[in-house]
Design a protein around this motif. Structure first.
Motif, PDB file in Angstrom:
ATOM      1  N   LEU A   1       1.035  -1.251  -0.133  1.00  0.00           N
ATOM      2  CA  LEU A   1      -0.069  -0.150   0.030  1.00  0.00           C
ATOM      3  C   LEU A   1       0.775   1.358   0.050  1.00  0.00           C
ATOM      4  CD1 LEU A   1      -2.897  -0.581   2.450  1.00  0.00           C
ATOM      5  CD2 LEU A   1      -2.967  -0.601   0.219  1.00  0.00           C
TER       6      LEU A   1
ATOM      7  N   TRP B   1      -8.432  -4.025  -1.160  1.00  0.00           N
ATOM      8  CA  TRP B   1      -9.622  -3.125  -1.360  1.00  0.00           C
ATOM      9  C   TRP B   1      -9.740  -1.662  -1.281  1.00  0.00           C
ATOM     10  CZ3 TRP B   1     -12.382  -0.559   2.021  1.00  0.00           C
ATOM     11  CH2 TRP B   1     -11.931  -0.814   3.521  1.00  0.00           C
ATOM     12  N   SER B   2      -8.920  -1.226  -0.463  1.00  0.00           N
ATOM     13  CA  SER B   2      -9.163   0.171   0.129  1.00  0.00           C
ATOM     14  C   SER B   2      -8.096   1.076  -0.917  1.00  0.00           C
ATOM     15  CB  SER B   2      -8.635   0.255   1.469  1.00  0.00           C
ATOM     16  OG  SER B   2      -7.133   0.001   1.509  1.00  0.00           O
TER      17      SER B   2
ATOM     18  N   ILE C   1      -9.582   4.076  -3.368  1.00  0.00           N
ATOM     19  CA  ILE C   1     -10.188   5.274  -2.927  1.00  0.00           C
ATOM     20  C   ILE C   1      -9.109   6.366  -2.397  1.00  0.00           C
ATOM     21  CG2 ILE C   1     -10.036   4.525  -0.294  1.00  0.00           C
ATOM     22  CD1 ILE C   1     -13.043   5.997  -2.067  1.00  0.00           C
ATOM     23  N   PHE C   2      -7.925   5.832  -2.396  1.00  0.00           N
ATOM     24  CA  PHE C   2      -6.962   6.951  -2.031  1.00  0.00           C
ATOM     25  C   PHE C   2      -6.786   7.967  -3.255  1.00  0.00           C
ATOM     26  CE2 PHE C   2      -5.024   3.571   0.439  1.00  0.00           C
ATOM     27  CZ  PHE C   2      -5.494   3.893   1.821  1.00  0.00           C
TER      28      PHE C   2
ATOM     29  N   ALA D   1     -13.151   7.235  -7.885  1.00  0.00           N
ATOM     30  CA  ALA D   1     -13.244   5.933  -7.175  1.00  0.00           C
ATOM     31  C   ALA D   1     -13.976   4.937  -8.027  1.00  0.00           C
ATOM     32  CB  ALA D   1     -13.935   6.362  -5.707  1.00  0.00           C
TER      33      ALA D   1
ATOM     34  N   TYR E   1     -12.492   1.208  -8.718  1.00  0.00           N
ATOM     35  CA  TYR E   1     -13.250  -0.124  -8.359  1.00  0.00           C
ATOM     36  C   TYR E   1     -13.575  -1.082  -9.610  1.00  0.00           C
ATOM     37  CZ  TYR E   1     -12.724   0.929  -3.379  1.00  0.00           C
ATOM     38  OH  TYR E   1     -12.403   1.462  -2.164  1.00  0.00           O
TER      39      TYR E   1
END
Length: 112
Positions: free
Chosen positions: A4, A62-63, A66-67, A95, A99
């Motif tokens: 990440l 999964w996150s 969004i960053f 976003a 995704y």
């Protein structure tokens, strides 16, 4: 966590530093063209790329998509126009694009 951090820094660089550089170094006559290139070319492309990378391991990453959206919103409000609600739609689109790219790449990798 190791996966990440580099993407977090890359998101901050692309979504925060590019608008700051555009505001700082581009003259007023061509500033709108640079902002449009950022909004419609560089930022969506980066969001899609980060989504494709997150599709490798969506349970842990999964996150990640969004960053860029959060950093874009922060950068747009800091350097362009604070509180402008139109930037919320751009952030939501980035976003969703991230995704969607994550799901598509996950489905492609999942096939035997």
């Amino acid at each position: 966590m190791k996966k990440l951090v580099p993407w977090l820094f890359a998101s901050a660089a692309v979504m925060l530093m590019l608008p700051a550089l555009a505001v700082r170094f581009v003259n007023a006559d061509s500033g709108m063209a640079v902002c449009l290139a950022l909004f419609f070319l560089a930022d969506p492309l980066f969001s899609a790329c980060i989504g494709v990378y997150a599709g490798r391991d969506p349970q842990r990453l999964w996150s990640l998509p969004i960053f860029p959206a959060v950093f874009f919103l922060l950068g747009a409000w800091l350097f362009l126009d604070a509180g402008e609600t139109a930037f919320l739609f751009y952030a939501a689109a980035y976003a969703l694009l991230g995704y969607a790219a994550m799901l598509i790449s996950w489905f492609i990798r999942k096939k035997p």
